[in-house]
Write an enzyme that holds these catalytic residues in place. Structure first.
Site, PDB file in Angstrom:
ATOM      1  N   HIS A 115      46.014  36.838  36.464  1.00  0.00           N
ATOM      2  CA  HIS A 115      44.788  36.102  36.135  1.00  0.00           C
ATOM      3  C   HIS A 115      45.213  34.696  35.683  1.00  0.00           C
ATOM      4  CE1 HIS A 115      40.527  36.679  34.165  1.00  0.00           C
ATOM      5  NE2 HIS A 115      40.583  35.641  34.965  1.00  0.00           N
ATOM      6  N   ASN A 168      41.596  36.299  29.173  1.00  0.00           N
ATOM      7  CA  ASN A 168      41.240  35.586  30.395  1.00  0.00           C
ATOM      8  C   ASN A 168      42.292  34.554  30.764  1.00  0.00           C
ATOM      9  OD1 ASN A 168      39.884  33.339  32.000  1.00  0.00           O
ATOM     10  ND2 ASN A 168      38.281  34.900  32.022  1.00  0.00           N
ATOM     11  N   ASN A 270      38.856  27.594  34.566  1.00  0.00           N
ATOM     12  CA  ASN A 270      40.157  27.167  34.054  1.00  0.00           C
ATOM     13  C   ASN A 270      40.221  25.667  33.807  1.00  0.00           C
ATOM     14  OD1 ASN A 270      41.611  29.708  33.993  1.00  0.00           O
ATOM     15  ND2 ASN A 270      41.431  29.685  36.224  1.00  0.00           N
TER      16      ASN A 270
END
Length: 356
Positions: A115, A168, A270
């Site tokens: 991830h 995350n 991101n």
């Protein structure tokens, strides 16, 4: 008395229905369900070998780009049952092409589900360490690798902890220390849906080191991407459901002090930071409902947002790229390097673009 009870029950039912209806409208608002973005393209081409997403990308100062690919995210589509892979690409090459990294060491590659990623360079000897959020069987753990030569990652350590329960993204601040975001509060999907429906800001950022693990910042609706300023003084966090980029200052003991929030108007995933300018680059979902209710005939779009002068009183937020999903679906990262821009996605393809 019976009539009074019926009236009371009807009133309660009506109130509950009104509340639920209001929260569903709020959920549509949070997910930007009605948003459509005009196409705004750059001179781009697809990156070879990337067919099933490059959820996160980070580029070193010397031009080496690391890509995490093949991420399987619950609730989102994926088009390959193959385990995830890590790639490397030299941005200084005339025709940058990703090459799969060989992973050595004791790591179950059959369930590898990478991830968020972060690279750390040890100033003592210039060693490169790659931190990768991994979700085998949808669990959360962090893998630390040593990048030893051109195509090899040596697995050093797997980190798990109760506070790292729904990781995350990650930003490394030492050879074995990092900040990580939790994008959910509960392990149960239904309960997490309820927290989103109610707008409960219960997500957090966790600091990890071999000596201590603790919450460094909290109060986020859904903490997603995280990164660090070039001078290592500030931490940036994407509160994806709040449509915000939160700016924190690193304090003594690695606690984070919230300084400001910058509205971006999109569901940004991101965060990458330009090594030279300090500009913030964001891979975003312009419409979260299209992403979660995936329809190939009406695909989820992609958006890249840049923030200049984020520490000033008037940060400049600009849209640098937008697509309706017919070129790239579900963008999740935008990484700049010397006039080039890499755009990755959760489950689709990846682009290399010129933005000068």
């Amino acid at each position: 008395m019976a009539a009074m009870k019926k009236i009371l029950v009807a009133a309660v039912v009506a109130a509950v229905a009104a509340f639920i209806g209001h929260r569903f409208l709020k959920l549509k608002e949070i997910s930007l369900a009605s948003r459509e973005v005009p196409v705004k393209h750059l001179n781009c081409h697809y990156i070879k070998n990337i067919e099933y997403g490059a959820e996160d990308i980070t580029i070193l100062r010397d031009g080496l780009a690391f890509l995490s690919t093949g991420s399987h995210c619950p609730g989102l589509p994926w088009f390959s049952d193959e385990p995830g892979k890590m790639y490397i690409m030299d941005m200084l090459h005339p025709k940058p092409t990703p090459v799969e990294l060989q992973i050595k060491g004791e790591l179950d590659l059959s369930s590898f589900n990478p991830h968020g990623i972060s690279a750390y360079i040890d100033e003592a000897d210039d060693s490169v360490y790659l931190f990768v959020v991994n979700h085998p069987q949808h669990k959360s753990q962090v893998e630390i690798f040593h990048f030893v030569e051109e195509k090899i990652l040596v697995h050093l350590k797997t980190i798990t902890h109760p506070l790292l329960h729904s990781v995350n993204d990650i930003v490394a601040v030492g050879v074995e220390s990092f900040y990580a975001t939790n994008h959910q509060y509960f392990a149960n999907d239904v309960l997490n849906f309820v927290t989103v429906m109610l707008g409960l800001p219960w997500c957090d950022v966790v600091y990890y080191s071999p000596k201590e693990v603790r919450v460094a910042a909290d109060g986020l609706l859904a903490a997603n991407g995280i990164n660090i300023s070039p001078d290592k003084r500030y931490i940036y966090v994407s509160d994806i459901m709040g449509h915000l980029i939160d700016v924190y200052e690193r304090k003594e003991g690695e606690q984070l002090m919230h300084l400001k929030s910058v509205a971006v108007g999109s569901l940004c995933v991101n965060i990458e930071v330009d090594h030279k300018t300090g500009d913030i680059w964001l891979g975003c979902h312009p419409n979260g409902m299209k992403l979660s209710m995936f329809d190939p005939k009406n695909p989820p779009g992609s958006e890249v947002i840049r923030i200049k002068n984020i520490h000033s009183n008037q940060p400049v937020v600009s849209q640098e790229y937008a697509d309706n999903g017919h070129v790239i679906m579900g963008s999740s990262v935008a990484a700049p390097y010397e006039g080039k821009l890499l755009i990755g996605s959760v489950f689709h393809k990846a682009l290399c673009c010129d933005f000068k």
